[in-house]
Design an enzyme around this catalytic site. Structure first.
Site, PDB file in Angstrom:
ATOM      1  CE  LYS A 181      -2.022   2.931   2.287  1.00  0.00           C
ATOM      2  NZ  LYS A 181      -1.816   4.391   1.965  1.00  0.00           N
ATOM      3  CD  GLU A 257      12.653   5.023   9.493  1.00  0.00           C
ATOM      4  OE1 GLU A 257      12.475   6.076  10.143  1.00  0.00           O
ATOM      5  OE2 GLU A 257      12.789   4.971   8.260  1.00  0.00           O
ATOM      6  CB  CYS A 291      12.991   9.237   8.509  1.00  0.00           C
ATOM      7  SG  CYS A 291      11.808   8.506   7.468  1.00  0.00           S
ATOM      8  CD  GLU A 393       9.661  13.229  12.389  1.00  0.00           C
ATOM      9  OE1 GLU A 393      10.604  12.667  11.830  1.00  0.00           O
ATOM     10  OE2 GLU A 393       8.542  12.700  12.543  1.00  0.00           O
TER      11      GLU A 393
HETATM   12  C1  UN1 Z   1      14.251   8.424   4.959  1.00  0.00           C
HETATM   13  O1  UN1 Z   1      14.889   9.263   5.566  1.00  0.00           O
HETATM   14  O2  UN1 Z   1      13.025   8.381   5.031  1.00  0.00           O
HETATM   15  O3  UN1 Z   1      19.762   7.561   4.432  1.00  0.00           O
HETATM   16  C2  UN1 Z   1      14.957   7.435   4.094  1.00  0.00           C
HETATM   17  C3  UN1 Z   1      19.135   8.233   3.582  1.00  0.00           C
HETATM   18  C4  UN1 Z   1      18.422   7.488   2.482  1.00  0.00           C
HETATM   19  C5  UN1 Z   1      17.096   6.985   2.919  1.00  0.00           C
HETATM   20  C6  UN1 Z   1      16.303   7.943   3.729  1.00  0.00           C
HETATM   21  N1  UN1 Z   1      19.218   6.373   2.068  1.00  0.00           N
HETATM   22  O4  UN1 Z   1      19.109   9.430   3.615  1.00  0.00           O
END
Ligand code: UN1
Length: 510
Positions: A181, A257, A291, A393
């Site tokens: 999804k 995550e 993230c 965040e």
């Molecule tokens: C994310 O931050 O949601 O390490 C993924 C990184 C990428 C992946 C980020 N390889 O910045």
């Protein structure tokens, strides 16, 4: 909605049991974040009934897929890699258009997805378990991985190509079947990916695609009794909900995550240009919507003035604009809710007494007024107790510069958030980086680099609120397989371990 034009040639389809299905009920539009007057396509809004059919298809495909040779399963990933290589440019443009990240980053993301697929192909011929010695010389002990069953893959809009592949790749290679999804903000990339799986020859039912929103399709998928593992990347609130659903089930597990308050830590001995570069990239690449984006830059007070001067000068010049234009540094925010959240945190920083260095706001000149564009918000905030903006965040171009006076204090301040995803330390001192490596809470650590940019053959995940101890990418194999023990006896007698008697002594008849 009156001025909305639908330009997308992509008509949304769900892919269930090997068949592409047009919408039979409600639909949603895929809006271009750089120009909200443009809908890039229209997609079926998947229902609990669609999820049920998709999970049923995945369940039916499971037995024959898990019995298919692992090498054969791996070879399909080689086909997929070739197709991704063929379509890299087209995929990057589609991704940049619907997500708003700049073309170079969109391309890098497609390449990251390709790397995952290549890695998965490469591991097909690697061991799937190991042998260990038995206490009894006539026994062999094996540890073998077995697939768990049906994996639900629920993925975010900020990495709509790479993150699904981090999850679909290991899941399918290990013999699981999947229901995917994608985020409703980036359905085209998800659909293109499912179509490539089909073209690569993955049998029907092994990968199913359901579109829709989290509260409906996502929730139904996470709840479904036919799902064995939920692999999820997204917000803490949704991740916690999934964790609770899994806890209530008798068999379901999850790999989560869930966000961060990542940081770059600029030590007293840092190389200043490198520190500024690492901080700029960590804070503003992908418009601060990774993230792992740095919402905080911790700077030793002795370097503070020099760092701030350079950092602000660079941040002021960054070009936020059309994601498809070659010289753009970063594109728009994903949507209005994302913009509102950042603006609310900018306000909160003012209320919390921050010293504002760059006052970020909506960009309303003609080329950007119809997109979700924001300029950088940069401020100095002392690490006082209870200050929310340096702990929560934000997910956008909003960055706190937090001064510190000693390594011990920097470590305390770094750890003083509920999250623990990514951390970069900028130092020339090998003793110092070891201290940060050992004392900070994170899933991904860096030295003299930004805190973004992980490679796929590493585990990707976090601690505390950022994850549940089941990292993704290469490490997802642990979440989508059971480790099973298997013991074989070569003796004609039964000999028990631990010195337990195998004697069956006879007595009175019972
Ligand atoms: C994310 O931050 O949601 O390490 C993924 C990184 C990428 C992946 C980020 N390889 O910045």
């Amino acid at each position: 909605m009156a001025n909305l034009t639908v330009t997308g040639s992509w008509q949304g389809r769900q892919y269930i049991a090997g068949r592409w299905q047009a919408a039979s009920g409600d639909v949603f539009e895929n809006i271009n974040p750089a120009n909200v007057d443009e809908a890039l396509g229209v997609y079926p809004r998947g229902t609990a009934a669609d999820v049920d059919t998709a999970v049923g298809a995945a369940r039916s495909a499971f037995d024959s897929w898990r019995r298919t040779s692992r090498i054969r399963r791996g070879e399909l990933f080689l086909n997929l890699a070739n197709l991704i290589r063929r379509d890299t440019d087209e995929l990057a443009v589609a991704l940049a258009r619907e997500n708003g990240k700049v073309l170079n980053e969109a391309r890098a993301e497609v390449v990251e997805g390709l790397h995952m697929v290549e890695y998965v192909f490469g591991t097909a011929r690697q061991p799937t378990g190991h042998m260990v010695a038995s206490e009894i010389e006539t026994k062999d002990l094996f540890v073998r991985r077995k697939p768990r069953g049906v994996v639900a893959v629920i993925t975010p809009w900020n990495f709509p190509f790479a993150v699904p592949l981090w999850m679909l790749g290991p899941s399918l290679l290990e013999g699981n079947t999947t229901v995917f999804k994608p985020s409703e903000e980036t359905p085209e990339t998800g659909q293109r990916l499912a179509a490539l799986f089909e073209e690569a020859g993955f049998p029907s039912g092994t990968i199913n695609l359901v579109h829709g929103v989290g509260e409906e399709a996502g929730d139904a998928l996470a709840r479904h009794a036919g799902v064995d593992v939920v692999a999820f990347t997204g917000s803490y609130d949704v991740g916690s909900h999934i964790r609770r659903l899994a806890a209530e089930s008798e068999h379901k597990t999850c790999a989560l995550e869930m966000g961060s308050k990542s940081a770059v830590i600029v030590c007293e001995d840092a190389d200043l240009p490198l520190a500024v570069g690492a901080a700029i990239l960590s804070a503003f690449k992908t418009t601060g919507q990774r993230c792992v984006s740095a919402g905080r830059v911790l700077v030793h007070r002795r370097l503070l003035d020099r760092f701030v001067e350079r950092f602000v000068a660079e941040a002021r010049e960054l070009k936020f604009g059309d994601p498809l234009a070659p010289d753009t540094f970063a594109g728009p925010m994903i949507n209005g809710a994302g913009v509102d959240k950042v603006l609310a945190y900018n306000d909160l920083a003012r209320k919390e007494g921050a010293h504002i260095l760059l006052d970020g706001c909506r960009l309303t000149d003609p080329s950007r007024a119809r997109g979700w564009f924001l300029s950088p918000f940069v401020y100095i905030q002392e690490p006082k107790p209870g200050v929310r903006t340096i702990r929560e965040e934000v997910f956008g171009p909003h960055v706190a510069i937090v001064p510190f006076d000693s390594d011990e204090q920097a470590i305390r301040v770094y750890n003083d958030t509920p999250y623990g995803l990514s951390m970069a330390v900028i130092t020339e001192d090998y003793r110092r980086w070891r201290l940060y490596r050992d004392e900070c809470d994170y899933g991904m650590g860096y030295v003299n680099l930004p805190c973004i940019g992980a490679e796929v053959h590493l585990p990707f995940g976090g601690v505390k609120r950022s994850g549940n101890g089941q990292p993704s990418a290469a490490a997802l194999v642990d979440a989508v397989t059971h480790k099973t023990a298997f013991t074989v006896n070569y003796d004609r007698r039964i000999i028990m371990a631990q010195g337990m008697s195998a004697q069956v002594s006879r007595g009175e008849k019972n």
